[in-house]
Every structure is written in structure tokens, then in C-alpha cells.
Design a protein around this motif. Sequence first.
Motif, PDB file in Angstrom:
ATOM      1  N   VAL A 217     -28.811 -10.696  12.710  1.00 46.30           N
ATOM      2  CA  VAL A 217     -29.283 -10.182  11.265  1.00 46.30           C
ATOM      3  C   VAL A 217     -30.743  -9.691  11.620  1.00 46.30           C
ATOM      4  CG1 VAL A 217     -30.100 -10.711   9.022  1.00 46.30           C
ATOM      5  CG2 VAL A 217     -27.921 -11.539  10.004  1.00 46.30           C
ATOM      6  N   PRO A 218     -31.282  -8.597  11.055  1.00 39.91           N
ATOM      7  CA  PRO A 218     -32.555  -8.294  11.671  1.00 39.91           C
ATOM      8  C   PRO A 218     -33.626  -8.659  10.612  1.00 39.91           C
ATOM      9  CG  PRO A 218     -31.574  -6.378  10.584  1.00 39.91           C
ATOM     10  CD  PRO A 218     -30.283  -7.382  10.735  1.00 39.91           C
ATOM     11  N   PHE A 219     -34.966  -8.961  10.918  1.00 38.78           N
ATOM     12  CA  PHE A 219     -35.951  -9.113  10.186  1.00 38.78           C
ATOM     13  C   PHE A 219     -36.569  -7.713   9.728  1.00 38.78           C
ATOM     14  CE2 PHE A 219     -40.441  -8.984   9.866  1.00 38.78           C
ATOM     15  CZ  PHE A 219     -40.746  -9.830   8.664  1.00 38.78           C
ATOM     16  N   THR A 220     -36.580  -7.686   8.439  1.00 40.67           N
ATOM     17  CA  THR A 220     -37.043  -6.382   7.750  1.00 40.67           C
ATOM     18  C   THR A 220     -38.452  -6.743   6.962  1.00 40.67           C
ATOM     19  OG1 THR A 220     -34.740  -5.544   7.513  1.00 40.67           O
ATOM     20  CG2 THR A 220     -36.761  -4.402   6.258  1.00 40.67           C
ATOM     21  N   SER A 221     -39.502  -6.347   7.364  1.00 40.65           N
ATOM     22  CA  SER A 221     -40.783  -6.421   6.593  1.00 40.65           C
ATOM     23  C   SER A 221     -40.733  -5.171   5.433  1.00 40.65           C
ATOM     24  CB  SER A 221     -41.849  -6.112   7.352  1.00 40.65           C
ATOM     25  OG  SER A 221     -43.379  -6.219   6.725  1.00 40.65           O
ATOM     26  N   ILE A 222     -41.154  -5.787   3.939  1.00 32.83           N
ATOM     27  CA  ILE A 222     -41.031  -5.001   2.953  1.00 32.83           C
ATOM     28  C   ILE A 222     -42.246  -3.983   3.055  1.00 32.83           C
ATOM     29  CG2 ILE A 222     -42.256  -6.594   1.304  1.00 32.83           C
ATOM     30  CD1 ILE A 222     -40.324  -5.991  -0.582  1.00 32.83           C
ATOM     31  N   ALA A 223     -43.373  -4.564   3.712  1.00 31.10           N
ATOM     32  CA  ALA A 223     -44.519  -3.756   3.815  1.00 31.10           C
ATOM     33  C   ALA A 223     -44.437  -2.381   4.933  1.00 31.10           C
ATOM     34  CB  ALA A 223     -45.564  -4.586   4.506  1.00 31.10           C
ATOM     35  N   THR A 224     -43.393  -2.610   5.707  1.00 34.94           N
ATOM     36  CA  THR A 224     -43.119  -1.424   6.562  1.00 34.94           C
ATOM     37  C   THR A 224     -42.110  -0.679   5.729  1.00 34.94           C
ATOM     38  OG1 THR A 224     -43.728  -2.760   8.598  1.00 34.94           O
ATOM     39  CG2 THR A 224     -42.371  -0.649   8.969  1.00 34.94           C
ATOM     40  N   ALA A 225     -41.004  -1.274   5.508  1.00 37.66           N
ATOM     41  CA  ALA A 225     -39.706  -0.340   4.811  1.00 37.66           C
ATOM     42  C   ALA A 225     -40.186  -0.023   3.776  1.00 37.66           C
ATOM     43  CB  ALA A 225     -38.746  -1.723   4.779  1.00 37.66           C
ATOM     44  N   VAL A 226     -41.063  -0.215   3.022  1.00 36.39           N
ATOM     45  CA  VAL A 226     -41.605   0.304   1.659  1.00 36.39           C
ATOM     46  C   VAL A 226     -42.934   0.923   1.865  1.00 36.39           C
ATOM     47  CG1 VAL A 226     -41.425   0.431  -0.776  1.00 36.39           C
ATOM     48  CG2 VAL A 226     -39.774  -1.004   0.509  1.00 36.39           C
ATOM     49  N   PRO A 227     -43.390   2.121   2.297  1.00 37.90           N
ATOM     50  CA  PRO A 227     -44.623   2.620   2.500  1.00 37.90           C
ATOM     51  C   PRO A 227     -45.099   3.115   1.134  1.00 37.90           C
ATOM     52  CG  PRO A 227     -43.017   4.271   3.494  1.00 37.90           C
ATOM     53  CD  PRO A 227     -42.250   2.951   3.208  1.00 37.90           C
ATOM     54  N   GLU A 228     -44.206   3.276   0.245  1.00 44.36           N
ATOM     55  CA  GLU A 228     -44.445   3.656  -1.167  1.00 44.36           C
ATOM     56  C   GLU A 228     -45.150   2.705  -1.860  1.00 44.36           C
ATOM     57  OE1 GLU A 228     -40.543   5.832  -0.061  1.00 44.36           O
ATOM     58  OE2 GLU A 228     -41.523   3.839   0.084  1.00 44.36           O
ATOM     59  N   LEU A 229     -45.156   1.320  -1.299  1.00 46.81           N
ATOM     60  CA  LEU A 229     -45.929   0.529  -2.182  1.00 46.81           C
ATOM     61  C   LEU A 229     -47.641   0.516  -2.018  1.00 46.81           C
ATOM     62  CD1 LEU A 229     -44.064  -2.809  -0.874  1.00 46.81           C
ATOM     63  CD2 LEU A 229     -44.385  -2.068  -3.278  1.00 46.81           C
ATOM     64  N   GLY A 230     -47.818   1.329  -0.920  1.00 44.11           N
ATOM     65  CA  GLY A 230     -49.201   1.668  -0.853  1.00 44.11           C
ATOM     66  C   GLY A 230     -49.943   0.564  -0.285  1.00 44.11           C
ATOM     67  N   ASP A 231     -51.377   0.496  -0.785  1.00 44.82           N
ATOM     68  CA  ASP A 231     -52.202  -0.737  -0.571  1.00 44.82           C
ATOM     69  C   ASP A 231     -52.046  -1.927  -1.470  1.00 44.82           C
ATOM     70  OD1 ASP A 231     -53.216   0.131  -3.185  1.00 44.82           O
ATOM     71  OD2 ASP A 231     -55.417   0.224  -2.150  1.00 44.82           O
ATOM     72  N   LYS A 232     -50.714  -1.738  -2.064  1.00 42.68           N
ATOM     73  CA  LYS A 232     -50.583  -3.037  -3.156  1.00 42.68           C
ATOM     74  C   LYS A 232     -49.639  -4.320  -2.415  1.00 42.68           C
ATOM     75  CE  LYS A 232     -51.092  -2.430  -7.633  1.00 42.68           C
ATOM     76  NZ  LYS A 232     -50.439  -1.955  -8.917  1.00 42.68           N
ATOM     77  N   VAL A 233     -49.818  -4.462  -1.256  1.00 44.66           N
ATOM     78  CA  VAL A 233     -49.003  -5.584  -0.409  1.00 44.66           C
ATOM     79  C   VAL A 233     -49.835  -6.335   0.472  1.00 44.66           C
ATOM     80  CG1 VAL A 233     -48.804  -3.897   1.400  1.00 44.66           C
ATOM     81  CG2 VAL A 233     -46.803  -5.640   1.063  1.00 44.66           C
TER      82      VAL A 233
END
Length: 405
Positions: A217-233
Amino acid sequence: MPAARVSQRISAIAESATLAVDAKAKALKAAGRPVIGFGAGEPDFPTPGYIVQAAIDAASQPKYHRYSPAAGLPELKQAIADKTFRDSGYKAEASQVLVTNGGKQAVYNTFATLVDPGDEVIVPTPFWTTYPEAIRLAGGVPVEVFAGPEQEYLVTVEQLEAALTERTKILLFVSPSNPTGSVYSPEQVREIGLWAASKGLWVVTDEIYEHLTYDDVPFTSIATAVPELGDKVVILNGVAKTYAMTGWRVGWMIGPADVIKAATNLQSHATSNVSNIPQIAALAAVSGPLTAVDEMKVAFDRRRKAIVAGLNAIDGVECPTPKGAFYVYADVRGLLGKEFETENGTVRPQTSAELAALILDEVEVAVVPGEAFGPSGYLRLSYALGDDDLATGVARLQGFLGKAK
């Protein structure tokens, strides 16, 4: 009426249940009781030798006997930024890193910096005990969203949407999870991240178990997977779990420069710099190979399979197989209200807290009840302990819980 001796704000904090269980287990052990502790999330392995040696070498250097920048040693901040890009693909500058006294201070700093009184934070539940307390200390309101074992303890976008209000500011996201060991798939991470971005929410993501996943099972960083979050992470992490360094107390937060600057100002008044010697140890850790965690994972995986099989052999216990971290989260609702014979007569525990207390008293096994992490009816057990202790503890649980009527 006399003034209260302790402020209402501090009086309202709940004790860390995991640390309380661990402390009680250790106290009983010190008194000569053969207690098996499944309470603390602490690898039983020593810190790798090259990390320890780096600390020993640093201790002899006068420059590390002095104050250092409150945000962390510059070389460690850069190494953390490099390590984050290496492990999750998220690009950050050293100026976006704040080195903290363990992961807990990173959690506290983050919510203290982002939350104003009345702001709501969506907290997927079961949750780690410190999250809601840190949110409340900041004046925020934790909003629990519970996902049970039938969902593998994974919340859905539909549940998050139902919890959203005009006061929601932050989504807390934790994968792999403490206390459940659940891991969100890349598709689930992306879906949840896009939802948060579409609502204009901040995402605080705790990635301290990033290297502890199983069954491919892979680890997935939401910060990387969703660049649409912009600088709100904001990313929370530390060396404690990956490198068996729980006692060294080095964590960090990564976020937008203005948030990190504000959190650094807070830390400059609270604790100032993290002790320099552990910082140098952490530098050796994050700059070095992942050999140590790869070796630990082999043992953790073996123990994971053993504890799941052992618990599922008990009538009334349902234990999903976790995909990450080093915890199982057992559903014990089938045991509540059942009769247990003790020296003091028949006992019928109605809550998981009562059941956990009964287990400790009767068979000297320490587990953490679900009330520490959300609703009653569950037990968290850490399998980051030796194989022999694990086998003994599970056997005691089977012998005692199996007699429920």
C-alpha cells in the motif's frame, strides 16, 4: 467565592490517555507486576547507532552548547526540506520549516497559529488524543467525523461535506492513521484534497507514519497529490517513529513562510530552540538511509499479522487488518454487557473504558480504550513491542475475553 487555582483553559485539558496507560503499566512493572503494555506507540528498537554517534560527537563541540535559532539549525531545516522532497515529492524551502520539540509541539504550534476562537476544525475520528486538545487550547472547535470498521475507519467526502459549516477553517488529515492504522488510497487522498481545496479550507496533514505501510500500500501525501490546495497546507512530521527516536523529541512543521514565521515567534517565547544535540541526531537520521525503518517494518509486519489473527480468534472481537503505522483498532462492542467472572464477583463492563480497566486488573495487559480516540466500543493496541511480549499478551486476552458469557 475564591478564585480557581488553575485556569479554566488548562483545567479543561484531558490527560493524554495513551501516556496515562503507558505510565500505569510501567509503574506496575516497576512494582514487580508482569504487565504487558500495548499502550504506547513506541518502537521497541534502539535508535540506529550512526544516529547516536552523531549526537555523541555533537555533544563535544562547544558551538552546540549555546543557543541556536528558534526555528532550528539551518542545516537541519535544509535537510528536512530535502528529505520531504525525496520521500513525498513536496517541494519546500528551508525557510518553510520549523523544527519543534517533538511532533506534539508541531501540532500545538500549527493550531495555535491558524485557529481563531470559534473556528471549526474537521477531525476524522478515531483520532489521536492530542489533536482535539490542541485545537481547543487554540480556541477552536473540533468537529468529529466518525468512520467505523465497516468503512475501515476511513471517512468519505460525503461525511466531510455534512460536517462543513460557515465556521469550518481546517481539515485535519492523517494517513497512515494513529490510532487505527488505516491508510487512504491515492484516489481517496486526491478526492478529499480536491474537496478541501474547493471549499477554501486549510489542510493540516500529519505524515509521521509515512514510511510504515504494508501489503504494497503506498503512502500518498495530500500536499503533493493535490497542488490545488496551494499554500493552504501544513505538513507535520518527525523522526520519532521512522528512526525509533521517540525520546529524542524532534519534530517539525512545513508550511507557508508567513505561517512558519508566526509559529516561530510563538516557539521563541515557549521553548526557543530544540536541544542542539538531538537536532544533530535528527540531521543524521533524515540525511541517511531508510535501512533502519525497512528492517523494523519486517518485524512490524510479522507482529501485525500475529495480533490481528490472535484478536479475531476471540468471540466478540472484530479487528480489521491495518495497512499502516503499528496499531490495531479492535471493535469490542460484542463484549460489552457480557459477564466476566472475577475474584470479586461477576462484572459486566458497559464501556470500552471499563473493559480496558478490567483487562489490566485481571490479566495485567494494558490497552487503550476507544474513549481516548472517539466513541466507546473499541480498544487500541500497539504492536510495536517485542514478539514474545506480544504473544504473551494476546494469549492472556484470549484466555480472559474468551470466557465472556
